[in-house]
Write an enzyme that holds these catalytic residues in place. Structure first.
Site, PDB file in Angstrom:
ATOM      1  N   ASP A 124      -4.626 -10.175 -21.511  1.00  0.00           N
ATOM      2  CA  ASP A 124      -4.830  -8.381 -21.541  1.00  0.00           C
ATOM      3  C   ASP A 124      -3.743  -9.157 -22.982  1.00  0.00           C
ATOM      4  O   ASP A 124      -2.651  -9.058 -23.095  1.00  0.00           O
ATOM      5  CB  ASP A 124      -5.327  -7.537 -21.113  1.00  0.00           C
ATOM      6  N   PRO A 125      -4.042  -8.017 -24.112  1.00  0.00           N
ATOM      7  CA  PRO A 125      -2.800  -7.559 -25.108  1.00  0.00           C
ATOM      8  C   PRO A 125      -1.144  -7.844 -24.765  1.00  0.00           C
ATOM      9  O   PRO A 125      -0.110  -7.994 -24.747  1.00  0.00           O
ATOM     10  CB  PRO A 125      -3.763  -6.883 -26.150  1.00  0.00           C
TER      11      PRO A 125
END
Length: 300
Positions: free
Chosen positions: A47-48
């Site tokens: 995930d970012p």
């Protein structure tokens, strides 16, 4: 006539210690640019806002990505207790709150149900496809939908720290397709106090460890030079979980052409393995009656 792809012929793995605030795809693009590599891919999206191991495959190593994707991975993550969000992490909107806070013993008592073969429902904001469209796109549009539970192998889930009443830090080792956000959400529900992921770090993935990771600052510093070439691990690292057999000189050309050929090694009939000649991977395939039947070949 097809145009020749520009860039250097690099074959192997570069481990990146991904920082928060950037997508996995952006990291891949940066690696490809910095190394001037012809081809790059990765094994396992982060995930970012997650940090840690992002294993980047270069050149022919991209053919070994499935084995790293399938390998065990380890995460350290902090759960914010008392709040549920629509994304199951700190980036989302708080949808439920509770004043209750479990004790350490309460938490430990619930961890067992998340170990072994479990069924897990991915977060609504995830890349899972629903009727051909990514779940996160439907979620952003405010659609209501259900995501089917998926099997996950969890090797271990441990409580390692309790910074304060609102937070608990856990370590998890799991197989392919695990969503740490789902573990945090479901643990919070099981405790009756709600929960979401506050911080997440992948500490290792298969044979690759965060301590060996290159930073984005190092990529910038050595961009368009060979300054990071010594950090590239061999293609063969991606085959670490498969048994190895020896490929004699007489079999090299046959295997590289995709044909069955004689190999030598202690493997069972029908077992998947990889053949090496002079320590270089030639092919992956199925062992049958003394021969390797290749499913992937490596040309370098």
């Amino acid at each position: 006539m097809a145009r020749k792809r520009k860039g250097r012929d690099l074959h192997g793995w570069l481990v990146v210690d991904k920082p928060a605030g950037i997508t996995s795809t952006s990291v891949i693009n940066k690696v490809k640019w910095a190394l001037d590599a012809k081809k790059a891919g990765h094994a396992g999206t982060l995930d970012p806002e997650a940090t840690g191991v992002l294993a980047v495959a270069l050149g022919e190593a991209t053919k070994t990505v499935p084995w790293i994707t399938d390998a065990l991975k380890a995460y350290t993550f902090t759960v914010r207790l008392g709040q549920k969000t629509n994304t199951d992490d700190a980036e989302g909107e708080v949808t439920h709150e509770s004043p209750d806070r479990p004790t350490d013993d309460d938490i430990k008592a619930q961890l067992g149900q998340f170990v072994g073969d479990i069924m897990q429902i991915p977060p609504a904001f995830s890349a899972v496809k629903i009727d051909g469209q990514r779940a996160y796109k439907r979620a952003r549009d405010g659609e209501e939908f259900e995501i089917a539970a998926r099997p996950l192998w969890v090797e271990e889930l441990l409580l390692v720290d309790r910074p304060d009443a609102d937070h608990v830090t856990l370590e998890m080792t799991c197989g392919k397709g695990g969503y740490v956000r789902s573990i945090a959400r479901d643990l919070g529900d099981a405790l009756g106090c709600f929960g979401h992921v506050r911080e997440l770090r992948r500490t290792w993935s298969g044979p690759f460890d965060a301590k060996d990771g290159v930073t984005l600052e190092q990529l910038d510093e050595h961009a368009k030079t060979d300054g990071l070439d010594h950090m590239i691990q061999p293609l063969e690292a991606g085959l670490d979980d498969l048994p190895r057999v020896h490929c004699p000189e007489s079999s090299v050309t046959k295997l590289r052409n995709g044909n069955p050929a004689l190999v030598m090694g202690d493997v069972e009939y029908g077992e998947e393995c990889w053949a090496a000649h002079d320590d270089h991977a030639i092919a992956v395939g199925i062992f049958k009656s003394g021969e390797l039947h290749p499913t992937r070949v490596f040309v370098r």
